[in-house]
Design an enzyme around this catalytic site. Structure first.
Site, PDB file in Angstrom:
ATOM      1  N   LYS A 205       0.903  -1.027   0.052  1.00  0.00           N
ATOM      2  CA  LYS A 205      -0.103   0.189   0.186  1.00  0.00           C
ATOM      3  C   LYS A 205       0.890   1.094  -0.154  1.00  0.00           C
ATOM      4  O   LYS A 205       1.684   1.428   0.955  1.00  0.00           O
ATOM      5  CB  LYS A 205      -0.878  -0.021   1.331  1.00  0.00           C
ATOM      6  N   LYS A 258      -2.065  -1.506  -3.809  1.00  0.00           N
ATOM      7  CA  LYS A 258      -3.012  -0.116  -3.776  1.00  0.00           C
ATOM      8  C   LYS A 258      -2.288   1.071  -3.785  1.00  0.00           C
ATOM      9  O   LYS A 258      -1.117   1.012  -3.212  1.00  0.00           O
ATOM     10  CB  LYS A 258      -3.832  -0.178  -2.415  1.00  0.00           C
TER      11      LYS A 258
HETATM   12 ZN    ZN Z   1      -5.746   3.577   8.358  1.00  0.00          ZN
END
Ligand code: ZN
Length: 332
Positions: A205, A258
Site C-alpha cells: 500500500k 493499492k
Molecule cells: Zn488507516
C-alpha cells in the site's frame, strides 16, 4: 522473457483476427468479469441515510438499512463481495470504535449476513477512521518527536480483527501497514477459533495522492503529519515484493496492491513472483478523475472505466476493488 515466434508479413497478418466484434471477442486474452469485482461501501450510524460524498459522485455514506439495499443491488447485479469502511459517531485516542462489539461495522456485518447470507463481506481493519487524530496507529511522543508506535498498535488491530470475525465477516482485510500485523492478526484469529477465516492483506500500500477523495468519504484524514512513515514510497518496487513476501509468510491468503492504475507494474510483479490471489484496489481518485472528466464531456466514462479495469486484469489482478463495480456490472 518469452519472445513470441511469428511469421513475417504477409504470412502473418494480425488484422485477420480483428475484423469483427465476434472474432475479437473469440481471441481476447483477458476478460473483465463482474464476478471478480468488489464494491467498497461506507457505513455510518443512522436510519434512511444516504449522504453523498461530494468528491465521489455516485458514492454515499449509508446508514445500515441503506447499506443493505446498496449491497443487495450490487449482489443482484452479479458483484460477489463488498468491502466495508465505518464512520463512527465518536472517535478517541484508542480507536475504541474499531473493536466495539456494537461498532458500526460490526452491527452492519451482522445485518448483512442475516439479510444477504451469500454476499461475501470483507471487513477493512484499520484504526484511522476511529482515531481522533486520524492516523492508522497509536500516536506517541518519543524524544520530542511524534511517532506512530508499531508494536502497541498490533494489539488493537488484532482485537479489531477478532471483533469483526465474531460479527461474521468472511474476509479480514488489514490496511494499516504496521510491520508484523498479519502475524498478530492471524495469531489472534486462530486463538479465537477463526483459523479458517482468510486474510486479505493490503500488502503493498503506497502513500498516494490518489487517496484524496476517500478521506472525505471515510472522514479519516490525519489531523497532523502524513502517512509516509508507514505507507510505502512510490519509488520502491523491490520493497513492495519484500512487503508481499513478509505478509505471505505471516499468513496472508490474498495480497493487495493499492492504488492500482499507477502501480500496475507492481501488480504484475507480485502476481508473477508469488502466484497468489492478487487484488488491485482501484482507489478513489482513479474513480473520481474519470467521473469529473466525464461530467465535463471530455471522456467517455464507460469506455475509460472498462479500459482501466481491463488493464488491471491484464497486469495480473485476479480481483479488483472498485467504486464503479455496480456501473460495470450494468455495462457488462
Ligand atoms: Zn488507516
Amino acid at each position: 522473457m518469452h519472445v513470441p515466434l511469428v511469421a513475417p508479413f504477409p504470412v502473418y497478418r494480425p488484422r485477420r483476427l480483428r475484423q469483427s466484434p465476434a472474432l475479437r471477442e473469440l481471441v481476447a486474452e483477458t476478460r473483465l468479469e463482474v464476478g471478480r469485482l468488489v464494491l467498497p461501501l461506507f457505513v455510518r450510524p443512522g436510519r434512511k441515510l444516504r449522504k453523498p460524498v461530494a468528491s465521489m459522485p455516485g458514492v454515499f455514506q449509508l446508514s445500515p438499512d441503506e447499506l443493505v439495499k446498496e449491497a443487495q443491488a450490487a449482489y443482484t447485479a452479479g458483484v460477489p463481495a463488498v468491502l466495508l469502511f465505518g464512520i463512527p459517531d465518536r472517535k478517541d485516542e484508542r480507536a475504541s470504535g474499531a473493536y466495539a462489539r456494537n461498532g458500526i461495522v460490526q452491527q452492519s456485518i451482522r445485518l448483512l449476513k442475516r439479510e444477504l447470507p451469500e454476499l461475501l463481506v470483507m471487513a477493512d481493519v484499520c484504526l484511522c477512521e476511529y482515531m481522533s487524530h486520524g492516523h492508522c496507529g497509536i500516536v506517541v511522543q518519543r524524544r520530542g518527536k511524534t511517532r506512530i508506535a508499531n508494536d502497541p498498535t498490533l494489539k488493537l488491530l488484532a482485537r479489531a480483527a477478532v471483533s469483526l470475525a465474531e460479527s461474521g465477516a468472511d474476509i479480514i482485510a488489514p490496511s494499516d501497514m504496521m510491520d508484523g500485523r498479519v502475524r498478530a492478526i492471524r495469531t489472534a484469529l486462530d486463538a479465537a477459533a477463526f483459523e479458517e477465516l482468510p486474510i486479505l492483506s493490503y500488502a503493498a500500500k503506497f502513500a498516494s495522492a490518489f487517496y484524496g477523495p476517500f478521506r472525505d468519504a471515510a472522514e479519516s484524514a490525519p489531523q497532523f503529519g502524513d502517512r509516509r512513515s508507514y505507507q510505502m514510497a512510490g519509488a520502491n518496487a523491490e520493497e513492495a515484493l519484500r512487503e508481499v513476501a513478509l505478509d505471505l509468510q505471516e499468513g496472508a491468503d490474498l495480497v493487495m496492491v493499492k492504488p492500482a492504475l499507477a502501480y500496475l507494474d507492481i501488480v504484475r510483479r507480485v502476481k508473477e513472483t508469488f502466484g497468489y490471489p492478487t487484488v488491485a484496489y482501484s482507489v478513489s481518485a482513479e474513480y473520481s478523475m474519470i467521473k469529473a472528466a466525464a461530467e465535463k464531456g471530455w471522456v467517455d466514462e464507460r469506455s475509460l472505466t472498462l479500459e482501466s479495469l481491463l488493464a488491471m486484469r491484464r497486469a495480473g489482478a485476479d480481483l479488483i476493488i472498485t467504486y464503479a463495480a455496480r456501473d460495470v456490472a450494468g455495462w457488462l
